[in-house]
Design a protein around this motif. Structure first.
Motif, mmCIF file in Angstrom:
data_model
loop_
_atom_site.group_PDB
_atom_site.id
_atom_site.type_symbol
_atom_site.label_atom_id
_atom_site.label_comp_id
_atom_site.label_asym_id
_atom_site.label_seq_id
_atom_site.Cartn_x
_atom_site.Cartn_y
_atom_site.Cartn_z
ATOM 1 N N LEU A 165 68.513 168.037 49.710
ATOM 2 C CA LEU A 165 69.213 167.724 50.930
ATOM 3 C C LEU A 165 69.071 166.239 51.003
ATOM 4 C CD1 LEU A 165 68.697 170.471 54.000
ATOM 5 C CD2 LEU A 165 70.698 170.423 52.359
ATOM 6 N N VAL A 166 68.414 165.756 50.982
ATOM 7 C CA VAL A 166 67.934 164.449 51.176
ATOM 8 C C VAL A 166 68.678 163.740 50.238
ATOM 9 C CG1 VAL A 166 66.552 162.498 50.702
ATOM 10 C CG2 VAL A 166 65.219 164.410 52.202
ATOM 11 N N MET A 167 68.791 164.409 48.300
ATOM 12 C CA MET A 167 69.376 164.087 47.791
ATOM 13 C C MET A 167 71.092 164.325 47.388
ATOM 14 S SD MET A 167 66.536 165.334 44.579
ATOM 15 C CE MET A 167 68.199 165.467 43.454
ATOM 16 N N GLU A 168 71.233 165.190 48.484
ATOM 17 C CA GLU A 168 72.761 165.079 48.857
ATOM 18 C C GLU A 168 73.151 163.708 49.896
ATOM 19 O OE1 GLU A 168 76.364 166.678 48.300
ATOM 20 O OE2 GLU A 168 74.865 166.787 47.649
ATOM 21 N N PHE A 169 72.139 163.687 50.174
ATOM 22 C CA PHE A 169 72.126 162.845 51.476
ATOM 23 C C PHE A 169 72.906 161.357 50.710
ATOM 24 C CE2 PHE A 169 71.568 159.613 54.540
ATOM 25 C CZ PHE A 169 72.088 160.489 55.720
ATOM 26 N N GLU A 170 71.801 160.872 49.936
ATOM 27 C CA GLU A 170 72.159 159.311 49.358
ATOM 28 C C GLU A 170 73.256 159.472 49.107
ATOM 29 O OE1 GLU A 170 68.810 159.388 46.756
ATOM 30 O OE2 GLU A 170 67.202 158.546 48.399
ATOM 31 N N LYS A 171 74.137 160.480 48.246
ATOM 32 C CA LYS A 171 75.181 160.569 47.338
ATOM 33 C C LYS A 171 76.193 160.294 48.828
ATOM 34 C CE LYS A 171 74.558 164.095 43.897
ATOM 35 N NZ LYS A 171 74.048 164.873 43.010
ATOM 36 N N VAL A 172 76.052 161.236 49.703
ATOM 37 C CA VAL A 172 77.341 160.951 50.507
ATOM 38 C C VAL A 172 76.949 159.985 51.644
ATOM 39 C CG1 VAL A 172 78.046 161.869 53.098
ATOM 40 C CG2 VAL A 172 76.783 164.194 51.063
ATOM 41 N N GLU A 173 76.045 159.649 51.826
ATOM 42 C CA GLU A 173 75.578 157.547 52.050
ATOM 43 C C GLU A 173 76.449 156.486 51.985
ATOM 44 O OE1 GLU A 173 72.209 155.532 54.550
ATOM 45 O OE2 GLU A 173 71.595 156.869 52.362
ATOM 46 N N GLU A 174 76.303 156.590 49.881
ATOM 47 C CA GLU A 174 76.849 155.905 49.141
ATOM 48 C C GLU A 174 78.831 155.749 49.520
ATOM 49 O OE1 GLU A 174 76.324 155.863 45.347
ATOM 50 O OE2 GLU A 174 74.101 156.693 45.625
ATOM 51 N N PHE A 226 79.506 157.161 52.699
ATOM 52 C CA PHE A 226 79.977 156.347 53.505
ATOM 53 C C PHE A 226 79.848 154.959 53.805
ATOM 54 C CE2 PHE A 226 79.487 160.722 55.715
ATOM 55 C CZ PHE A 226 80.594 160.454 56.871
ATOM 56 N N LYS A 227 79.275 154.226 53.180
ATOM 57 C CA LYS A 227 78.987 153.289 53.330
ATOM 58 C C LYS A 227 79.611 152.201 52.868
ATOM 59 C CE LYS A 227 73.255 152.827 53.187
ATOM 60 N NZ LYS A 227 73.028 151.779 51.925
ATOM 61 N N GLU A 228 80.979 152.911 52.014
ATOM 62 C CA GLU A 228 81.183 152.216 51.653
ATOM 63 C C GLU A 228 82.717 152.699 52.207
ATOM 64 O OE1 GLU A 228 85.178 153.216 48.449
ATOM 65 O OE2 GLU A 228 83.111 153.600 47.613
ATOM 66 N N VAL A 229 82.959 153.968 52.546
ATOM 67 C CA VAL A 229 84.121 153.739 54.168
ATOM 68 C C VAL A 229 83.839 152.993 55.190
ATOM 69 C CG1 VAL A 229 85.013 155.626 55.584
ATOM 70 C CG2 VAL A 229 84.529 156.123 53.575
ATOM 71 N N SER A 230 82.595 152.826 55.398
ATOM 72 C CA SER A 230 81.911 152.289 57.206
ATOM 73 C C SER A 230 82.303 150.788 56.884
ATOM 74 C CB SER A 230 80.292 152.369 57.335
ATOM 75 O OG SER A 230 79.968 151.724 58.030
ATOM 76 N N SER A 231 81.896 150.048 55.360
ATOM 77 C CA SER A 231 82.563 148.732 55.303
ATOM 78 C C SER A 231 83.844 148.754 55.462
ATOM 79 C CB SER A 231 81.995 148.042 54.072
ATOM 80 O OG SER A 231 82.334 147.078 53.752
ATOM 81 N N TRP A 232 84.593 149.871 54.415
ATOM 82 C CA TRP A 232 85.862 149.261 54.975
ATOM 83 C C TRP A 232 85.960 149.404 56.076
ATOM 84 C CZ3 TRP A 232 90.109 151.413 56.842
ATOM 85 C CH2 TRP A 232 91.510 151.807 56.101
#
Length: 144
Positions: free
Chosen positions: A12-21, A23-29
């Protein structure tokens, strides 16, 4: 069992890291482009011609913004499986995920509201333009 729980938690933590990437892109945009463009549409021009041009520009922006909203929502769906786990260690990840979800939901709501406002404003201006043209034609007929 403890080992299996630990493995699931790591997955789950590994999956979260992928999702977080994502989200960081979406959030930044959202922060650097999306919110600024939404603020630009607060004051719509006074003429129908300028308003139609603003609507066209908004539609182009709306396509891109909707794609970012969709990407963020798809990433959130991937993380729905977290609700089935009650690990204490993943609490901080859930808090981050909730922050991303709140930001995404707020932006998508603002996007929908702006889309509706632009559309309704254009319709109103088109109606008034038709009324104005009708009055002008009636005045010309009376003068003849």
């Amino acid at each position: 069992m403890l080992s299996n729980k630990r493995i699931q938690e790591l997955e789950l933590v590994m999956e979260f890291e992928k999702v977080e990437e994502c989200f960081k892109e979406v959030s930044s945009w959202i922060e650097n482009v999306g919110r600024k463009r939404l603020k630009e549409t607060i004051n719509l021009d006074d003429s129908l011609e300028m308003l139609l041009q603003a609507q066209k520009q908004f539609k182009e922006f709306d396509l891109v913004a909707s794609e970012y909203c969709k990407r963020g929502q798809e990433a959130l769906k991937k993380m729905n499986q977290w609700e089935d786990f009650s690990f204490v260690d993943v609490h901080s990840y859930r808090v981050k995920l909730q922050t991303y979800e709140d930001q995404l939901e707020e932006f998508c709501t603002q996007l929908d509201e702006t889309r509706h406002r632009v559309c309704e404003t254009v319709r109103l201006y088109e109606f008034f333009d038709k009324v104005r043209q009708g009055i002008c034609c009636t005045e010309e007929g009376v003068k003849s």
